[in-house]
Design an enzyme around this catalytic site. Sequence first.
Site, mmCIF file in Angstrom:
data_model
loop_
_atom_site.group_PDB
_atom_site.id
_atom_site.type_symbol
_atom_site.label_atom_id
_atom_site.label_comp_id
_atom_site.label_asym_id
_atom_site.label_seq_id
_atom_site.Cartn_x
_atom_site.Cartn_y
_atom_site.Cartn_z
ATOM 1 N N LYS A 61 0.842 -1.201 0.000
ATOM 2 C CA LYS A 61 0.000 0.000 0.000
ATOM 3 C C LYS A 61 0.870 1.241 0.000
ATOM 4 C CE LYS A 61 -3.960 -2.188 2.171
ATOM 5 N NZ LYS A 61 -4.519 -2.707 3.402
ATOM 6 N N GLN A 105 -5.131 -1.422 9.471
ATOM 7 C CA GLN A 105 -5.083 -2.766 8.893
ATOM 8 C C GLN A 105 -5.732 -3.787 9.830
ATOM 9 O OE1 GLN A 105 -3.938 -3.447 5.783
ATOM 10 N NE2 GLN A 105 -4.349 -5.640 5.981
ATOM 11 N N ASP A 128 -11.598 2.888 3.920
ATOM 12 C CA ASP A 128 -12.064 1.498 3.911
ATOM 13 C C ASP A 128 -13.588 1.423 3.794
ATOM 14 O OD1 ASP A 128 -10.223 -0.626 4.025
ATOM 15 O OD2 ASP A 128 -9.706 -0.162 6.105
HETATM 16 N N1 GUN Z 1 -7.485 -6.751 5.992
HETATM 17 C C1 GUN Z 1 -7.851 -7.489 4.920
HETATM 18 N N2 GUN Z 1 -8.519 -6.732 4.017
HETATM 19 C C2 GUN Z 1 -8.575 -5.489 4.538
HETATM 20 C C3 GUN Z 1 -9.136 -4.275 4.063
HETATM 21 O O1 GUN Z 1 -9.728 -4.175 2.982
HETATM 22 N N3 GUN Z 1 -8.986 -3.207 4.896
HETATM 23 C C4 GUN Z 1 -8.342 -3.298 6.102
HETATM 24 N N4 GUN Z 1 -8.274 -2.195 6.846
HETATM 25 N N5 GUN Z 1 -7.816 -4.414 6.558
HETATM 26 C C5 GUN Z 1 -7.930 -5.503 5.779
#
Ligand code: GUN
Length: 301
Positions: A61, A105, A128
């Site tokens: 990311k 996350q 998100d």
């Molecule tokens: N863990 C797995 N997929 C995601 C996601 O789309 N967002 C976040 N914040 N954590 C994750």
Amino acid sequence: MADSAVKLIAKIIDGKKFAEGLRASVAKDVADLKSNHDLTPGLAVVLVGDDAASQVYVRNKGEQTKAAGMNSFTFRLPDDASEDELLARVEELNNDAAVHGILVQLPLPTHMNADKVINAINPAKDVDGFHVINSGLLATGQDGMVPCTPLGCVMLIKDVLGNDLSGKRALVLGRSNIVGKPMAQLLLRENCTVTIAHSRTVDLADECKRADILVAAVGQAQMVKANWVKPGACVIDVGMNRIPAPERGTGKTRLVGDVDFEIVKNVAGSITPVPGGVGPMTIAVLLASTVRAAKRIHEID
Ligand code: GUN
């Protein structure tokens, strides 16, 4: 050879390529924002603990955020950090004008309440789309921040089936807050007839077989078999499961989806592979959502 003997292979949906195009368009938007508005979107990612898969996602990311010309801020907290420490970090980011998107996350360590943490994020910066305000806006057909993976799935579906999904039967396998539920809402917004199936669904294979669009997001390796799929259906595989791959050497693993790709590709009309399907879309959409958040915060069209 008689027609009936011709084996049809599904169109393989190239999520990697689509995501590359999306990232290029995000980079262009970022360049325009910089030159026309003196604004550089910023994405903050917070990682708690040292989960191996999460480390990889967070690093990717950060790299892709910078590659698109945006500011990337990564914060790492130890596995034993307190929930209050994490909430304090979120509050700092809420108040930081250089940060337009905040992502914590998941999964979080078990001593933390993920809902409480997510709902502490300013909804305008919740890239998100997990905050209750944003899930409520989505459920009521209002404009908010939308979860990245389901939005990426809709983009891929429209790329193969066209923009009008009205009246199509869609089945979402899985009811998580991250994928299943928002996926169902997005398909409903596209006027699909939507079913959500899960571990307690009766006659699961029959339910799946009725779907023109089948989205699998259950986290069960290769669960969806060829006789679960309507011939010609569009099959979107959100699963990312590691299974043993002794053919690659002792102790080796490989990544597979929730769909048994090798057999389902002979029935489906189109299908996403794993890897290279939905996976690459998530970060590309996250970058697009960060730009959108920055524009909304600064009231730029
Ligand atoms: N863990 C797995 N997929 C995601 C996601 O789309 N967002 C976040 N914040 N954590 C994750």
